[in-house]
Design an enzyme around this catalytic site. Structure first.
Site, PDB file in Angstrom:
ATOM      1  N   ARG A  63       0.836  -1.217   0.000  1.00 30.09           N
ATOM      2  CA  ARG A  63       0.000   0.000   0.000  1.00 30.09           C
ATOM      3  C   ARG A  63       0.870   1.265   0.000  1.00 30.09           C
ATOM      4  O   ARG A  63       0.469   2.303  -0.512  1.00 30.09           O
ATOM      5  CB  ARG A  63      -0.959   0.006   1.202  1.00 30.09           C
ATOM      6  N   TYR A 116     -15.443  16.928 -15.488  1.00 33.20           N
ATOM      7  CA  TYR A 116     -16.002  15.577 -15.451  1.00 33.20           C
ATOM      8  C   TYR A 116     -17.111  15.509 -14.391  1.00 33.20           C
ATOM      9  O   TYR A 116     -16.940  16.023 -13.282  1.00 33.20           O
ATOM     10  CB  TYR A 116     -14.861  14.603 -15.136  1.00 33.20           C
ATOM     11  N   ASP A 188      -6.743  18.359 -14.772  1.00 32.38           N
ATOM     12  CA  ASP A 188      -7.144  17.016 -15.183  1.00 32.38           C
ATOM     13  C   ASP A 188      -6.792  16.884 -16.666  1.00 32.38           C
ATOM     14  O   ASP A 188      -7.421  17.490 -17.532  1.00 32.38           O
ATOM     15  CB  ASP A 188      -8.649  16.833 -14.942  1.00 32.38           C
ATOM     16  N   LYS A 213      -8.552   5.637 -18.720  1.00 32.04           N
ATOM     17  CA  LYS A 213      -8.871   6.030 -20.081  1.00 32.04           C
ATOM     18  C   LYS A 213      -7.656   5.811 -20.995  1.00 32.04           C
ATOM     19  O   LYS A 213      -7.256   4.687 -21.179  1.00 32.04           O
ATOM     20  CB  LYS A 213      -9.362   7.485 -20.092  1.00 32.04           C
TER      21      LYS A 213
HETATM   22  C1  LIG Z   1     -13.207   9.084 -16.071  1.00 29.90           C
HETATM   23  C2  LIG Z   1     -12.724  10.405 -15.674  1.00 29.90           C
HETATM   24  C3  LIG Z   1     -12.418  10.706 -14.321  1.00 29.90           C
HETATM   25  C4  LIG Z   1     -12.627   9.693 -13.217  1.00 29.90           C
HETATM   26  O1  LIG Z   1     -11.733   8.643 -13.339  1.00 29.90           O
HETATM   27  P1  LIG Z   1     -12.020   7.134 -12.823  1.00 29.90           P
HETATM   28  O2  LIG Z   1     -10.791   6.400 -13.248  1.00 29.90           O
HETATM   29  O3  LIG Z   1     -13.279   6.661 -13.466  1.00 29.90           O
HETATM   30  O4  LIG Z   1     -12.145   7.212 -11.335  1.00 29.90           O
HETATM   31  C5  LIG Z   1     -11.932  11.966 -14.046  1.00 29.90           C
HETATM   32  N1  LIG Z   1     -11.764  12.899 -15.008  1.00 29.90           N
HETATM   33  C6  LIG Z   1     -12.057  12.652 -16.299  1.00 29.90           C
HETATM   34  C7  LIG Z   1     -11.853  13.727 -17.308  1.00 29.90           C
HETATM   35  C8  LIG Z   1     -12.551  11.415 -16.680  1.00 29.90           C
HETATM   36  O5  LIG Z   1     -12.848  11.182 -17.963  1.00 29.90           O
END
Ligand SMILES: *Cc1c(COP(=O)(O)O)cnc(C)c1O
Length: 397
Positions: A63, A116, A188, A213
């Site tokens: 962890r 998001y 992000d 993603k």
């Molecule tokens: C999917 C997504 C998130 C969240 O990520 P997870 O891996 O699903 O927790 C945050 N920001 C953006 C732009 C996303 O597309």
């Protein structure tokens, strides 16, 4: 990546393949193995003493740190031009850790409104319970973001391009504003990936990703990451450790494997997306296309300046409204309806029923989304096949 140290600044495609991979010693594996263990053996009490004092980088407990996870962190840090990175169990965990690293009760976040959906809910529904409030800046007022700051502001949260309208914001200008106000600027970078955009070079303090993603890229893992200066990452790591949002080593292996092809995947998907946007722009059933690569797009000049290419996402509005959107999606044969993005597979999503579900008509209008809006995550298949399927489904819309 000892062999490659000769070249001080390898290009991204090289970093994707080699950065972070530890290949020394005799019979070293070419690929980083999965350290499938929750705990590590400590050679002697003296080693434990050094670890407790903080002057050892020995592995103790997975962890806290794990060699496979470390390799993934180092590869992503290399790609983002960061001193360090912290991998997390999901993109949401990365966001939670970023906020809990920079803010405490009584502090405020200034965030874009076009973020998001999960992030918006985290800021609206969870952090107020910890005494952390968020002020949201709608896109039309982004040039007045300074007005949303107060003496309590500790973080500026940005996302570019946005979901699903793919609007870009001026990261250099907003990072400059954040620096002047002495707040932590978080970007992000999920939609752009470090191959197309490097927010740390533009002045951000922390970059976060949903590695679920594009970084993973094969729709087979859930992961997140934060990257930034050693100072910020040294502050974020204990928050990750103590809140328990660590990445599993098996997942880190898949992430490492996916990252090796990030540069080629992005290159192919950008080329496909540009062709698809051009086809949609000329199609009689399409009212409007959202793609920063189109010369008449509101973000075109900005995207040219801060991104290497225009991205792999394309959204559009159907002339026939919600009913047409539904018929279009259900008529697709090659594009799957799926509520994620960033995989090698081309997928379609319907924002009013996924990321933007439950929003009022007024909120949807502010975000530029309607029942006619369809979002495409363009994969790496052959562009002619992808276009043929879109065209046949548009014919039925
Ligand atoms: C999917 C997504 C998130 C969240 O990520 P997870 O891996 O699903 O927790 C945050 N920001 C953006 C732009 C996303 O597309």
């Amino acid at each position: 990546m000892s062999k490659h140290k000769v070249n001080k600044q390898p290009a991204d495609a090289t970093r994707c393949v080699h950065s972070g991979e530890d290949r020394h010693g005799q019979s070293a594996a070419l690929t980083t193995p999965i350290a499938q263990t929750s705990v590590f053996v400590v050679p002697r009490v003296e080693d434990l003493r050094r670890y407790a004092k903080g002057d050892s980088d020995m592995y103790l407990y997975s962890r806290y740190a794990n060699p496979t996870v470390t390799a993934a962190e180092e590869k992503i840090a290399a790609l983002e031009g960061a001193e360090a990175a912290v991998a997390t169990s999901s993109g949401m965990a990365a966001e939670m850790i970023a906020v809990l690293t920079a803010c405490q009760a009584g502090d405020e976040i200034v965030s874009m409104l076009d973020i998001y959906g999960g992030t918006a809910k985290l800021f609206e529904q969870v952090f107020p319970r910890c005494g952390i409030k968020t002020r949201f800046v709608p896109h039309h007022d982004i040039n007045n973001a300074a007005r949303y700051f107060s003496r309590k502001t500790r973080m500026l949260f940005l996302e570019s391009p946005t979901n699903p309208t793919l609007r870009c914001v001026d990261l250099t200008a907003l990072c400059e504003l954040g620096r002047k106000r002495k707040v932590c600027v978080v970007v992000d970078n999920t939609f752009a990936t470090p191959v197309l955009q490097k927010p740390l070079e533009l002045g951000a303090d922390i970059v976060i990703h949903s590695a679920t993603k594009y970084l993973g890229g094969h729709s087979d893992l859930t992961a997140g990451v934060l990257a930034g200066s050693k100072k910020w990452m040294d502050a974020a790591r204990p928050v990750m450790i103590l809140t328990g949002g660590c990445l599993d080593p098996g997942c880190a292996y898949l992430l490492l494997r996916g990252l090796k092809t990030l540069d080629v995947r992005v290159e192919r998907a950008c080329r496909n997306a540009a062709r698809i946007a051009e086809m949609l722009r000329q199609h009689p059933k399409v009212a409007r296309v959202y793609y920063p690569g189109l010369p008449d797009n509101e973000s075109h000049e900005l995207a040219r300046r801060q991104m290497k290419d225009f991205g792999m996402m394309v959204s559009f509005d159907l002339r026939g409204g919600g009913r047409a959107a539904e018929r279009f999606i259900d008529s697709l044969k090659l594009w799957y309806l799926a509520a994620s993005l960033g995989g090698v597979e081309s997928t379609v999503s319907y924002p009013v029923l996924t990321s933007h579900t439950g929003l009022s008509a007024k909120q949807l209008k502010l975000l530029g989304v309607s029942a006619a809006t369809v979002r495409l995550s363009v994969g790496i298949e052959d562009s002619a096949d992808l276009i043929a399927d879109l065209e046949q489904a548009l014919g039925k819309s």
